[in-house]
Design a protein around this motif. Structure first.
Motif, mmCIF file in Angstrom:
data_model
loop_
_atom_site.group_PDB
_atom_site.id
_atom_site.type_symbol
_atom_site.label_atom_id
_atom_site.label_comp_id
_atom_site.label_asym_id
_atom_site.label_seq_id
_atom_site.Cartn_x
_atom_site.Cartn_y
_atom_site.Cartn_z
ATOM 1 N N LEU A 129 34.346 37.196 36.787
ATOM 2 C CA LEU A 129 35.047 38.395 36.340
ATOM 3 C C LEU A 129 34.213 39.606 36.736
ATOM 4 C CD1 LEU A 129 36.071 37.239 32.749
ATOM 5 C CD2 LEU A 129 37.450 37.147 34.825
ATOM 6 N N ILE A 133 34.402 30.590 37.210
ATOM 7 C CA ILE A 133 35.191 31.819 37.134
ATOM 8 C C ILE A 133 34.242 32.998 37.289
ATOM 9 C CG2 ILE A 133 36.651 33.281 35.682
ATOM 10 C CD1 ILE A 133 37.706 30.811 34.344
ATOM 11 N N PHE A 165 39.038 39.184 39.450
ATOM 12 C CA PHE A 165 38.822 37.835 38.930
ATOM 13 C C PHE A 165 38.899 36.850 40.088
ATOM 14 C CE2 PHE A 165 43.287 38.806 38.744
ATOM 15 C CZ PHE A 165 43.906 37.689 39.249
ATOM 16 N N ARG A 166 38.186 35.728 39.933
ATOM 17 C CA ARG A 166 38.194 34.672 40.932
ATOM 18 C C ARG A 166 37.929 33.337 40.248
ATOM 19 N NH1 ARG A 166 33.431 34.263 45.224
ATOM 20 N NH2 ARG A 166 32.434 33.536 43.303
ATOM 21 N N TYR A 167 38.791 32.379 40.529
ATOM 22 C CA TYR A 167 38.636 31.017 40.021
ATOM 23 C C TYR A 167 38.451 30.079 41.206
ATOM 24 C CZ TYR A 167 39.922 26.420 38.183
ATOM 25 O OH TYR A 167 39.935 25.089 37.871
ATOM 26 N N GLN A 195 43.032 41.269 41.574
ATOM 27 C CA GLN A 195 42.554 42.433 40.836
ATOM 28 C C GLN A 195 43.731 43.136 40.175
ATOM 29 O OE1 GLN A 195 39.304 45.397 42.118
ATOM 30 N NE2 GLN A 195 41.171 46.478 42.672
ATOM 31 N N GLY A 209 42.363 34.305 43.058
ATOM 32 C CA GLY A 209 41.749 35.541 42.598
ATOM 33 C C GLY A 209 42.652 36.731 42.796
#
Length: 725
Positions: free
Chosen positions: A240, A238, A254-256, A270, A268
């Motif tokens: 942030l 992840i 954010f990105r997973y 914003q 992901g």
């Protein structure tokens, strides 16, 4: 002096006890150390005290360690090695120790190294007054200077460095722990940190802060983004990234990511609050991925949604003027293609009304090629079956009769046979026949109350007669006249045309059966396509390709209102002129033009590109006439250019933009400056968007990115410096 070779398995009796003590470890030593060692030296002896002395080009191999030195002494009573330098010890592929002298255990993994330097992954260099190896994984260094920059005698100060009282390298955790650290740039102290942890160059997934980004925008203010990376395990992580600006922008990106055995997934987006839309929470969400499925199928998806049209432009989420999301399941084989897709569209152009445009579509298509060489008819049969459904969610209140809300379903089946023959004199003849059936159902549009079925058939004969010759300079010329006759007929059924109102006309489809890239409209009527190609291939490496062609039709092109200015609208098309010049020095120039029957330039395009080891240039000039039918109220004369150059000193610059000569205004202007060497990357970029049909509000944006290379898996490759030899 003849070089003596000593190996454990073959030592003489008088040295057996000493050498066995050197290469065999106690039972408590880990299993990896039980492997035999190999020692080579110019001279090996045992002194009266029983110590083994090896001198002259000494080399020791033990497990993953290779050590070279000028002298090694081993005392079997203390089980310690006294090593004199210069010492080079390589521990695996990622760690190299350089030192003047050392006291190590028999397994070469514990002890003290003085005046040492540790090189990690051939990138990060750590110089220390004293180095202690405590076990196989921990290395402790005192009075340390760490940097990935080159240090030469004529330039002893690295561009950046970290000085610390103590540094511990944990090889198991792949991290560096600094105590009393001080960051210096060009020898000037900038930051003091009591404690600092950094990933070593072999670590690419360490938890912690990533490189910050600084930006300035005329609409969002000055701000910074500080990403934080959280690895969940070897397959998931992840990121942030909070952002703060001076214009009261607060955002969290954010990105997973997750890797699977047969694919990968990324989710992901914003969430932001800004002054452009006070009191509103804005943002976007995306998901993308790709998976390999059984039976050679591939599943791909790329879905993006934003809170509003202006948000996607304000935050530069998508570079183009149209937002497209898709989910695709497909299988591509040599003679077969199967594809099923779900599509979503959203236009960002201010002049577009999304209520008029299809917002979603479902497509399914099966294409098969069947060779018929074993049959008397010969050639190949291409089958095409498909279905498509799309619709508009709501009506446009301004023109309700022309753009009603509706849903459309279309089914089609198509078969095409094609074969080639070689005739006398080198003439190549191609024959083709095509039949197509379309069935359309429309829901919600009173103009199409009943299901519609259209039958279409085409037949084609094409003749190509290539002539080849070689001139006195060795250049090869190929001249090829081409004549094609196409007869088409379709049932007079007016289907809704949503996917393509304007056929294309260029060098790629001059001899195509259909010039509509969509399926709602079809090319109809009898026509003759004529063209002349000339190519020259020079022995010096350059080549020139040219094409001149035109279309003659028995009837005017269907679907065009009378008086429409379009290259294919009349019984005789415009003249198509195309040329491409390629030079071995990296220069390529292409031009395409449509000339009207009176000899005037109707529309044209020219592209020039040139590149070598340091410079890249790309530019294009486009001219299109105004056309209400093509939704273009004004003439378009647009010029785009991008230039980049890399200097020998590590600097690189780039400039580019677009300019509308018809409106006498810029569309976009951009510039960038980059410095990169073996240990530092600095990237500055500036862009200015002017008011256009896709961007009614002009904006200026500035970005700054600084990276210390050689840390955390960030490769130090690039414009590296090297010391003079």
């Amino acid at each position: 002096m003849q070089r003596a070779w000593w190996q454990i398995a073959g030592l003489g009796t008088h040295l057996a006890a000493a050498v066995l003590s050197l290469v065999l470890l106690l039972p408590a030593v880990p299993a990896y150390a039980q492997s035999p060692a190999t020692l080579t030296a110019d001279r090996v002896e045992v002194d009266p005290a029983g110590r083994l002395i090896a001198e002259g080009s000494v080399e020791v191999w033990h497990g993953s360690i290779r050590l070279t030195a000028s002298r090694i002494g081993y005392d079997p009573r203390t089980r310690q090695l006294q090593i004199s330098g210069p010492i080079v010890m390589q521990d695996g592929p990622d760690r190299i120790f350089l030192a003047d002298e050392a006291e190590l255990s028999a397994n070469l993994r514990d002890g003290i190294v003085r005046s040492a330097r540790l090189v990690l992954d051939r990138q990060m260099q750590i110089a220390a007054a004293e180095l202690r190896r405590r076990d196989a994984n921990l290395t402790q260094m005192d009075a340390v200077i760490a940097s990935s920059c080159s240090v030469c005698a004529e330039n002893p100060t690295p561009l950046w460095e970290i000085r610390a009282a103590r540094v511990t390298h944990d090889q198991a955790q792949r991290e560096l722990r600094f105590e009393g650290a001080q960051f210096r740039f060009a020898g000037v102290p900038l930051v003091y940190l009591p404690s600092l942890r950094l990933p070593d160059p072999t670590q690419t997934r360490a938890r912690g802060f990533l490189v910050p980004r600084f930006r300035a925008s005329s609409r969002l203010g000055y701000g910074a983004t500080l990403p934080y990376f959280i690895p969940l395990d070897a397959q998931r992580d992840i990121t942030l990234a909070p952002t703060l600006t001076t214009d009261r922008l607060v955002a969290l990106s954010f990105r997973y990511r997750q890797a699977f055995a047969r694919g990968g997934l990324e989710i992901g987006g914003q969430v932001a609050r800004d002054r452009l839309r006070p009191g509103r929470t804005r943002g976007h969400l995306f998901t993308r991925g790709q998976f390999q499925l059984p039976q050679d199928f591939t599943l791909r998806f790329d879905i993006l949604a934003g809170s509003d049209r202006d948000y996607l432009e304000d935050y530069d989420v998508v570079p183009g003027a149209r937002l497209t999301s898709d989910v695709t399941l497909e299988r591509i084989r040599r003679d077969q293609a199967i594809r099923a897709r779900a599509l979503g569209f959203y236009s960002l152009r201010q002049i577009d009304r999304n209520r008029r445009l299809p917002r979603a579509a479902l497509q399914m298509r099966w294409q098969e090629r069947i060779g018929l060489a074993h049959l008397p008819i010969g050639g190949a049969l291409n089958l095409d079956f498909g279905a498509q459904a799309h619709g508009r969610a709501a009506a446009d209140a301004s023109v309700p009769s022309e753009y009603p809300a509706r849903a459309l379903l279309r089914l089609h089946a198509q078969a095409e046979w094609r074969r080639q023959w070689f005739l006398a004199g080198g003439v190549l003849m191609t024959g083709a026949a095509q039949g197509r059936l379309d069935h359309v159902r429309v829901d919600g549009d009173p103009r199409f109350p009943d299901p519609l079925t259209r039958h279409a058939a085409q037949a084609m004969i094409e003749l190509r007669w290539p002539w080849s010759a070689v001139d006195a300079r060795g250049g090869r010329h190929v001249i090829q006249p081409i004549a094609q006759v196409v007869a088409s007929h379709q049932r007079d059924v007016a289907l809704p045309n949503d996917d393509n109102r304007m056929p294309e006309f260029d060098a790629g489809n001059l001899f195509a059966l259909d010039r509509y890239w969509g399926h709602d409209a079809r090319d109809d009527g009898t026509r003759v396509n004529l063209g002349l190609q000339w190519s020259r291939f020079d022995p010096d490496g350059w080549s020139l390709d040219t094409l001149v062609g035109r279309i003659w039709r028995r009837d005017s092109y269907a679907g065009f209102p009378p008086g429409t200015r379009q290259a294919l609208g009349d019984r005789q098309s415009n003249w198509l002129v195309a040329a491409r010049l390629s030079l071995p020095e990296g220069l390529s120039f292409g031009v395409r033009a449509l000339v009207d029957p009176d000899g005037g330039l109707d529309r044209g395009e020219a592209r020039l590109s040139w590149s070598n080891r340091r410079t890249e240039i790309s530019t294009a000039l486009l001219r299109l006439p105004a056309s209400d039918f093509e939704d273009r109220p004004d003439d378009l004369r647009d010029w785009t250019v991008d230039v980049g150059h890399r200097f020998t000193s590590g600097w690189a610059g780039r400039v580019g933009g677009s300019y509308d000569f018809q409106q006498s205004r810029f569309g976009v202007a951009r510039a960038g400056l980059e410095f990169r060497n073996e240990c530092l990357l600095v990237d500055l970029s500036l862009s200015r968007r002017f008011a256009t049909s896709t961007n009614v509000t002009p904006s200026t944006r500035f970005d700054l990115r600084i990276e210390l290379l050689g840390i955390g898996g960030r490769s130090a490759a690039g414009s590296g410096r090297s010391c003079a030899t």
